[in-house]
Design an enzyme around this catalytic site. Sequence first.
Site, mmCIF file in Angstrom:
data_model
loop_
_atom_site.group_PDB
_atom_site.id
_atom_site.type_symbol
_atom_site.label_atom_id
_atom_site.label_comp_id
_atom_site.label_asym_id
_atom_site.label_seq_id
_atom_site.Cartn_x
_atom_site.Cartn_y
_atom_site.Cartn_z
ATOM 1 N N PRO A 92 0.822 -1.216 0.000
ATOM 2 C CA PRO A 92 0.000 0.000 0.000
ATOM 3 C C PRO A 92 0.851 1.260 0.000
ATOM 4 O O PRO A 92 0.369 2.335 -0.329
ATOM 5 C CB PRO A 92 -0.828 -0.106 1.285
ATOM 6 C CG PRO A 92 -0.206 -1.180 2.093
ATOM 7 C CD PRO A 92 0.606 -2.041 1.191
ATOM 8 N N GLU A 119 3.017 -7.482 8.332
ATOM 9 C CA GLU A 119 3.322 -6.055 8.115
ATOM 10 C C GLU A 119 4.244 -5.837 6.918
ATOM 11 O O GLU A 119 4.779 -4.746 6.724
ATOM 12 C CB GLU A 119 3.946 -5.442 9.373
ATOM 13 C CG GLU A 119 3.003 -5.395 10.574
ATOM 14 C CD GLU A 119 1.666 -4.738 10.228
ATOM 15 O OE1 GLU A 119 1.663 -3.718 9.522
ATOM 16 O OE2 GLU A 119 0.640 -5.286 10.661
ATOM 17 N N ARG A 161 -3.804 -8.853 -20.509
ATOM 18 C CA ARG A 161 -4.697 -8.508 -21.616
ATOM 19 C C ARG A 161 -4.045 -7.567 -22.620
ATOM 20 O O ARG A 161 -4.570 -7.358 -23.699
ATOM 21 C CB ARG A 161 -6.046 -7.987 -21.113
ATOM 22 C CG ARG A 161 -6.002 -6.680 -20.402
ATOM 23 C CD ARG A 161 -7.326 -6.391 -19.702
ATOM 24 N NE ARG A 161 -8.439 -6.102 -20.604
ATOM 25 C CZ ARG A 161 -8.623 -4.933 -21.219
ATOM 26 N NH1 ARG A 161 -7.771 -3.954 -21.053
ATOM 27 N NH2 ARG A 161 -9.671 -4.753 -22.003
ATOM 28 N N ASP A 176 -10.390 1.569 -24.252
ATOM 29 C CA ASP A 176 -10.569 1.410 -22.804
ATOM 30 C C ASP A 176 -10.394 2.733 -22.082
ATOM 31 O O ASP A 176 -9.644 3.592 -22.528
ATOM 32 C CB ASP A 176 -9.475 0.492 -22.226
ATOM 33 C CG ASP A 176 -9.743 -0.966 -22.495
ATOM 34 O OD1 ASP A 176 -10.889 -1.297 -22.818
ATOM 35 O OD2 ASP A 176 -8.787 -1.758 -22.375
HETATM 36 C C1 LIG Z 1 -1.545 -5.870 6.029
HETATM 37 S S1 LIG Z 1 -0.642 -5.382 4.598
HETATM 38 C C2 LIG Z 1 0.699 -4.483 5.307
HETATM 39 C C3 LIG Z 1 0.387 -3.053 5.468
HETATM 40 C C4 LIG Z 1 1.551 -2.219 5.977
HETATM 41 N N1 LIG Z 1 1.570 -2.235 7.399
HETATM 42 C C5 LIG Z 1 1.378 -0.782 5.515
HETATM 43 O O1 LIG Z 1 0.579 -0.066 6.084
HETATM 44 O O2 LIG Z 1 1.979 -0.433 4.474
HETATM 45 C C6 LIG Z 1 0.091 -6.872 4.087
HETATM 46 C C7 LIG Z 1 0.463 -6.953 2.643
HETATM 47 O O3 LIG Z 1 -0.701 -6.844 1.835
HETATM 48 C C8 LIG Z 1 -0.369 -6.302 0.573
HETATM 49 N N2 LIG Z 1 -1.195 -5.117 0.353
HETATM 50 C C9 LIG Z 1 -2.067 -4.561 1.225
HETATM 51 N N3 LIG Z 1 -2.687 -3.510 0.703
HETATM 52 C C10 LIG Z 1 -2.235 -3.376 -0.552
HETATM 53 C C11 LIG Z 1 -2.481 -2.447 -1.601
HETATM 54 N N4 LIG Z 1 -3.350 -1.449 -1.456
HETATM 55 N N5 LIG Z 1 -1.821 -2.613 -2.757
HETATM 56 C C12 LIG Z 1 -0.935 -3.611 -2.920
HETATM 57 N N6 LIG Z 1 -0.649 -4.524 -1.962
HETATM 58 C C13 LIG Z 1 -1.271 -4.401 -0.787
HETATM 59 C C14 LIG Z 1 1.131 -6.005 0.618
HETATM 60 O O4 LIG Z 1 1.812 -7.110 0.057
HETATM 61 C C15 LIG Z 1 1.372 -5.887 2.099
HETATM 62 O O5 LIG Z 1 2.718 -6.102 2.439
#
Ligand SMILES: C[S@@+](CC[C@H](N)C(=O)[O-])C[C@H]1O[C@@H](n2cnc3c(N)ncnc32)[C@H](O)[C@@H]1O
Length: 277
Positions: A92, A119, A161, A176
């Site tokens: 994220p 995390e 795609r 698109d």
């Molecule tokens: C619980 S999340 C970790 C969040 C982290 N503590 C932070 O706030 O950045 C666990 C994993 O989910 C994935 N993930 C969660 N949200 C995501 C998003 N919006 N985009 C891409 N991957 C995501 C990532 O691989 C991340 O390491």
Amino acid sequence: MRLDVVTIFPEYLEPLNVSLVGKARARGQLQVGVHDLRDWTYDRHNTVDDTPYGGGPGMVMKTEPWGDALDEILADGYEAGARGPVLVVPTPSGRPFTQELAVELSERPWLVFTPARYEGIDRRVIDEYATRMPVYEVSIGDYVLAGGEAAVLVVTEAVARLLPGVLGNAESHRDDSFAPGAMANLLEGPVHTKPPVWRGRGIPEVLLSGHHGKIARWRRDEALRRTTAHRPDLIERTAPAAFDKKDREMLSILGWAPDPEGERSGRFWRRVEDVEE
Ligand SMILES: C[S@@+](CC[C@H](N)C(=O)[O-])C[C@H]1O[C@@H](n2cnc3c(N)ncnc32)[C@H](O)[C@@H]1O
């Protein structure tokens, strides 16, 4: 294209066997390897996580399993440069995943995904592999998932795609939303199919006219209507030169005007009501 995914939930990637991506695999356009990270753990509990340095809640994914997994996967065919792999790290805190980025990734021959849980992954892993290949840390949206596997499915589908020969009709992605070119900053408008009347609802007459110019104009107007309603930010940052005279007329009808300060601020359009405030 080759894809490798390292995960503690290989079964989460089952959808890669279905539909467009599944067919591309079956045709040999995509080679997909899904790897269980726990295959690179050597303790009785197959541990992949540990407590964070510095304290705080949650667990962090350990360096060793990721390092051993990536080394082994990369050993099979690694080369540096444009023909080599890129690492796609869902997080994220990454850069937003966009159509533009999907196009960029679709031009690479090999994507290696590291969807995390807990995390996230010890930072040193990302830094280590950044010395060997481009690393794309990507976020699929401003929300937090429990893990990165869903993000891998999203990125894979958007990229697959775009590969030559994967979509039945190569023109399909030309119109698109977000497609490079004329639609770069516009959302696609509504679409219709048979029957011509359903529950008393007809379809816009212009679509039956056979007049290609008028149909194209109607579609463009609907794209403008939809984009102003759902993504005004896209309109705001579109340079006026990207819109023709008819676009500008439509934008005016929709209550938008060029911002005289646009060149300086990068915000080229405003709602008329905002200008008048
Ligand atoms: C619980 S999340 C970790 C969040 C982290 N503590 C932070 O706030 O950045 C666990 C994993 O989910 C994935 N993930 C969660 N949200 C995501 C998003 N919006 N985009 C891409 N991957 C995501 C990532 O691989 C991340 O390491």
